[in-house]
Design an enzyme around this catalytic site. Sequence first.
Site, short mmCIF file in Angstrom:
data_model
loop_
_atom_site.label_atom_id
_atom_site.label_comp_id
_atom_site.label_asym_id
_atom_site.label_seq_id
_atom_site.Cartn_x
_atom_site.Cartn_y
_atom_site.Cartn_z
N TYR A 34 1.05 -1.07 -0.01
CA TYR A 34 0.25 -0.15 0.14
C TYR A 34 0.87 1.27 -0.17
CZ TYR A 34 -4.65 -2.63 0.75
OH TYR A 34 -5.63 -3.60 0.42
N ASP A 72 2.34 -35.52 13.82
CA ASP A 72 1.38 -36.61 13.48
C ASP A 72 2.11 -37.55 12.88
OD1 ASP A 72 -0.91 -35.72 14.49
OD2 ASP A 72 -1.59 -34.65 12.82
N GLU A 112 2.98 -30.35 16.96
CA GLU A 112 2.22 -29.97 15.79
C GLU A 112 1.01 -29.24 16.18
OE1 GLU A 112 1.94 -32.90 12.71
OE2 GLU A 112 0.18 -31.82 11.74
#
Lengths: 360, 555
Positions: free
Chosen positions: A105, A247, A195
């Site tokens: 911006y 996991d 995680e």
Amino acid sequence: MSEVKDNKNLSRKEVSYNKLKGLGEEIIEDVIKKDIPSLKVPSRGTSNIVYDDAKRYFVLGDRYGKRSLGNVKQIKKIGQMVQVANFCKDLVQREKTATLREMYYVSEGWDIGFDNQQESNIVGEDIEVTLGMSREDLGLMPEEDGASVYGNIILKEGDVEIDALKSGKSGYTISPTIDEVEFLDHDVERVIAVETMGMFHRMVQEEAYKKFNTLIVGLKGQAARATRRFLKRVNEELNLPVYICNDGDPWGFHIAMVIISGSAKLAHVNHDLATPNAKFLGVTASDIVNYELPTDPLKDIDVLRLKELSNDPRYRDPTWQTEIKKMLKIGKKAEQQSFSKYGLEYVVDTYFPEKLELLS
Amino acid sequence: MSQQASELFDNFQELTPSEFFRKNKQMLGFTGKIRSLTIVFHELITNSFDAAEEAGILPEIKIDLKRVDKDHYILRHSDNGPGIPEDYIMKVYCTMFAGSKFRNIQSRGQQGLGCSGCVLLSQMTTGEPARVKSAWEVDGELKGADLEFKMDVKKNKGMLLNRKSYDPKHTGVCIELEFKDVSYSLAEQGAFEYIRRTMIGNPHAKIIFRDPTSHKYIFNRAADMVPVLPKEVLPHPRGVTADDLIFMAKHTDKRRFRSLLTSSLSRMSNKRIAEIEELTGIDLNKRPKDMKWEEAEAIVDAFSKMDFMAPPTSGLIPIGDDQIEDGMKEILKPEFIAATTRKPVTYRGGVAFIIEAGIAYGGDAGRLVNDQRKSEIMRFANRVPLSFDQGSCAITEALKSIDWKRYGLRDLENTPITVFVNMISTQVPYLSTGKQSIAPEPEIIHEVRQATMKVARKLQKYLRAKKAAKEEAMRSKIFEDYVPVIIRESAKLAETDVPEFQEVLAKVTRRSLAELLGENPDKAEEEVEGEFASDLDDTIENDDNKSEETLENME
């Protein structure tokens, strides 16, 4: 409590400032010599990203492109780079930060603008690569939240001292400007990163930080750059071993691997982000078998990803190769939370001690 | 109730050509209001041109069209030609099938119907007489006659109503005719467009035209040379029929077949005569008047089996590249122009023809449709614009078959170009009596394609160069805009004063020009950057990024 090593924040700021200034000097020198100014920008195409066996993470190769002021296609990019560099130098000088979106911006008012944010992001990366700095050093911050840290560590952000043990049950949120954070004091032996925030809260509740004398870090999925920087810093500055528990599937494996060996995309800053000494705690395919965990079948995309990983130089280690093959063979995956099959306390009471002993 | 043959033949009449065309005016091209007026313009203009050129005069025509009422006009057409002697005036304008145009020669008109047709149309639609002022020269003395006459259709000749003499200043003919059931239009088929196109095909002419709104258009000549007069050439053996041979035999003064053939046909040598005798077994020493139909047929059949040199082309006078270009420049004021004239070839094995083509781009080229210029085709036969029946014309078909995209014209329809094609021949194979379209003979189509593609290639080259020049200007602007900004910003970054950089800017701009011209200043640098740039575009997002995304989705 042990003494924390002297911090490098001030010198980092100076280095950033001087490197940015140097970019301008390089161009001005050429102009004074009446040469057409040009900049060398390291190539970050896949063919120039190489796995450094000694460093154990991805680095950029030595190929680079030359951007000349005399080339119509390149001159705009040089203009954008110089403007971004000025913007960043100002940020560094005033010790402020801006997000990439904010910079986009601000660039609306520049003489040589951007067509879209994608273009400004790439120019930001160009400067990182050219100066060999991370965007955090340039004062450009990622927008994503950092992860949570819980444990016996005291940090200093500006004038504020923070005790990560007394910051509520969610712990201390890693700041995007983690390089400006000083480590004042700590009383831990290790770091365990997990995680999911589910596992993070489980470990807080079960007082794992006491049991293992550890910091607990909740990664919130793929670790943000600040989180990776934090893990590297505690590993190197505080000499704490880092363990990662994710996991038991290819995606979990890879979250750990990006922390350990860095990502290809950020090869130019991996020296600040990768923690090659970090260790994968689990969940492995062997764990799935040994602990008889509840599982889900591997999907096609999981199988594909596992095969990709087996060809990735970061997984060259025999242990990884064995685990990947084993997972493909059993055709199953499991989440960290699956230990709850044996009760909520099981993971902290039984699994972690057993795995930590195995790895140390 | 049967009638006897003699009764039936009581009503038997002999029809003069004038009567025939009075009943069949469409055969003169007079169908439709716009077309009728265009044909009148065509007939009068071509006649003036032919006459002036034969006299070695650069044609100058003044046309004045006044509107009396809806579909009712008075036309005054005057030229600077050699004029018509008084005795011939009414023959030219009132007797059909009289004239000098029945030879094997390249000409604009062919049937000798044109002018008398116009008088007929005028008389049929208004009943008004024609008025002709003619001025001609006899032994260095100018004579003039001012006649008013009507056409006696029954007798196929003129009927004088009034005669005045006048003192002319120069030779020429001025005719005044009144028409109804015609219409002046600016459409592609209209009279105005006909004049405009005529000027392109005849750059040596000048036309001053005052339209019904009294607006005066002056079409100046772009060339100052009277075209070389085409010569009459003997027919080529491949082009004759058995009937032609019999006709020649009847009207020859030669005493033998062989001398008839060698004197009446082109490319006919003694060797060929022997060949014919061998092929047909006919004794060519016979007298011409003894020639039987079967023999004529056998000879024509033999012609088709023999090898002949192509017909002589001395009878064909093309407009020529330069003159086409001059004509198009004058009328279309284009930014680019190219024209070409092909070598003579034959169609149907024995009729020689030449194709000329030109392309004008930009300026006033193309049709103006709602302020937007679109492509247009201008077809010509022996310099005469063909305004109607473009559908099945050889020229249209040939142009349609060209892959214009190959020449950088992606959107031909909306390109401001005029494609000009002219066919020059002693026998243009028109498709119908209106003579507005050319039969799509394969040889003609081939030639039109070749000629047009050649000029299209030149246009392509021009458009490319124009694009490159535009790009160059754009490049220079980029450097002029960016270099000061970059050096100013760099100085700010380096915390130093802005150095003098005019020399670097000049270097950079020169270099860009060299680059554009293919003189790559530092090729090696470019190559590295090229690779880099493609890396940037293609592979910046690599495997990690993908997995990160997938992971986010999983969460």
